[in-house]
Write a protein that holds these residues in place. Structure first.
Motif, PDB file in Angstrom:
ATOM      1  N   LEU A   1      11.583  -9.940  -3.680  1.00  0.00           N
ATOM      2  CA  LEU A   1      11.703  -9.023  -2.321  1.00  0.00           C
ATOM      3  C   LEU A   1      10.381  -9.085  -1.505  1.00  0.00           C
ATOM      4  O   LEU A   1       9.390  -8.426  -1.896  1.00  0.00           O
TER       5      LEU A   1
ATOM      6  N   CYS B   1      14.127  -1.677  -1.554  1.00  0.00           N
ATOM      7  CA  CYS B   1      13.940  -1.391  -2.768  1.00  0.00           C
ATOM      8  C   CYS B   1      14.424  -0.082  -3.189  1.00  0.00           C
ATOM      9  O   CYS B   1      15.259   0.135  -4.182  1.00  0.00           O
TER      10      CYS B   1
ATOM     11  N   ARG C   1      17.640   0.697  -5.773  1.00  0.00           N
ATOM     12  CA  ARG C   1      17.532   1.498  -6.845  1.00  0.00           C
ATOM     13  C   ARG C   1      18.470   2.822  -6.931  1.00  0.00           C
ATOM     14  O   ARG C   1      18.632   3.626  -7.513  1.00  0.00           O
TER      15      ARG C   1
ATOM     16  N   ILE D   1      12.810  -5.997  -9.757  1.00  0.00           N
ATOM     17  CA  ILE D   1      12.371  -6.280  -8.606  1.00  0.00           C
ATOM     18  C   ILE D   1      10.721  -6.795  -8.531  1.00  0.00           C
ATOM     19  O   ILE D   1       9.997  -6.093  -8.951  1.00  0.00           O
TER      20      ILE D   1
ATOM     21  N   MET E   1       8.253  -7.670  -5.898  1.00  0.00           N
ATOM     22  CA  MET E   1       7.987  -7.569  -4.399  1.00  0.00           C
ATOM     23  C   MET E   1       6.621  -8.446  -4.013  1.00  0.00           C
ATOM     24  O   MET E   1       5.646  -8.378  -4.584  1.00  0.00           O
TER      25      MET E   1
ATOM     26  N   GLY F   1       5.073   0.215  -3.081  1.00  0.00           N
ATOM     27  CA  GLY F   1       6.054  -0.564  -3.722  1.00  0.00           C
ATOM     28  C   GLY F   1       6.360  -0.023  -5.248  1.00  0.00           C
ATOM     29  O   GLY F   1       7.481   0.013  -5.365  1.00  0.00           O
TER      30      GLY F   1
ATOM     31  N   ALA G   1       9.647  -1.046  -7.646  1.00  0.00           N
ATOM     32  CA  ALA G   1       9.400  -2.370  -7.888  1.00  0.00           C
ATOM     33  C   ALA G   1       8.638  -2.471  -9.247  1.00  0.00           C
ATOM     34  O   ALA G   1       8.007  -1.581  -9.907  1.00  0.00           O
TER      35      ALA G   1
ATOM     36  N   TYR H   1       4.331  -6.884  -8.685  1.00  0.00           N
ATOM     37  CA  TYR H   1       4.229  -7.299  -6.912  1.00  0.00           C
ATOM     38  C   TYR H   1       3.194  -8.721  -7.147  1.00  0.00           C
ATOM     39  O   TYR H   1       2.791  -9.049  -8.309  1.00  0.00           O
TER      40      TYR H   1
ATOM     41  N   THR I   1      13.142   2.348 -13.959  1.00  0.00           N
ATOM     42  CA  THR I   1      13.228   0.848 -13.836  1.00  0.00           C
ATOM     43  C   THR I   1      13.129   0.206 -15.239  1.00  0.00           C
ATOM     44  O   THR I   1      12.689   1.203 -16.271  1.00  0.00           O
TER      45      THR I   1
END
Length: 238
Positions: free
Chosen positions: A56, A69, A73, A84, A86, A99, A104, A107, A163
């Protein structure tokens, strides 16, 4: 059978390059050029075609990646738990922190090397499959229950949303209740040690976990910070 991924990215050239590279390495990549179409593709997918991970971009033409995001969720649990990754602006740690706070799992700053993207995807999916060591039994600490097989967390029988990565962090700490763990030890426990993590990422995730399981996240009773060292999961019962 190749693993299905979804990339929400408005740079068509970058998306095409990533798709070609990932397909050469055993993945199938679907792409969407904005947040709305990415969400539509995600929610319209049949259960057999749902992506196993979403890449993303933070900057999108219709809504920013943080909003996308947040909406992912908020979807039903089988979609909300999709990892995810990011893509953020290089050198902007605040974007990365926000994020992670929005849910997320990891990253990657732009510009990036395709090999690093591939490594991060594989690490996230490996954590998703393997997770921390499991004995097949739920962990119970008073009203808190962590079911490692179902990958669910409840407090007083009420489901709490985490998550995939946050679940692994919580389970890794709970399995070692009473032991002080450094950030490196925590990362190793969730099988993410092969990649260099953002210094504050563990702290951000811990904040999210506390918000989910603690009665008062600002005065936690279960996940305690040991200054200068790391974290410990308290054995205390409710």
């Amino acid at each position: 059978m190749s693993q299905q991924l979804l990339m929400i990215e408005d740079d068509a050239r970058l998306a095409a390059m990533v798709a070609k590279y990932l397909e050469q390495n055993g993945f199938t990549l679907a792409t969407a050029g904005d947040g709305a179409s990415g969400l539509a593709r995600l929610t319209a997918a049949e259960s057999t075609a749902q992506p196993e991970l979403v890449i993303l971009d933070l900057m999108l033409p219709d809504m920013d990646g943080l909003e996308v995001c947040r909406r992912i969720r908020a979807l039903p649990s089988h979609l909300a738990q999709i990892p995810i990754l990011m893509l953020t602006a290089k050198g902007d740690p605040m974007d990365r922190i926000i994020g992670l706070e929005m849910g997320a799992d990891d990253y990657l700053p732009k510009p990036f090397e395709p090999r690093e993207l591939l490594a991060r995807i594989r690490a996230i999916l490996r954590r998703k499959v393997d997770g921390p060591t499991s004995t097949g039994k739920a962990l119970r600490f008073g009203s808190l229950e962590i079911d490692r097989d179902a990958r669910t967390v409840t407090v007083a029988n009420a489901a709490r949303e985490l998550t995939s990565y946050q679940f692994d962090l919580l389970a890794a700490l709970a399995e070692r209740a009473g032991r002080v763990l450094t950030r490196d030890q925590i990362m190793e426990a969730v099988r993410g040690r092969e990649l260099e993590a953002f210094d504050r990422s563990i702290d951000v995730h811990m904040g999210r976990i506390r918000a989910a399981i603690e009665a008062d996240p600002k005065n936690p009773k279960r996940i305690l910070t040991v200054r200068g060292v790391g974290y410990v999961f308290a054995r205390q019962q409710d």
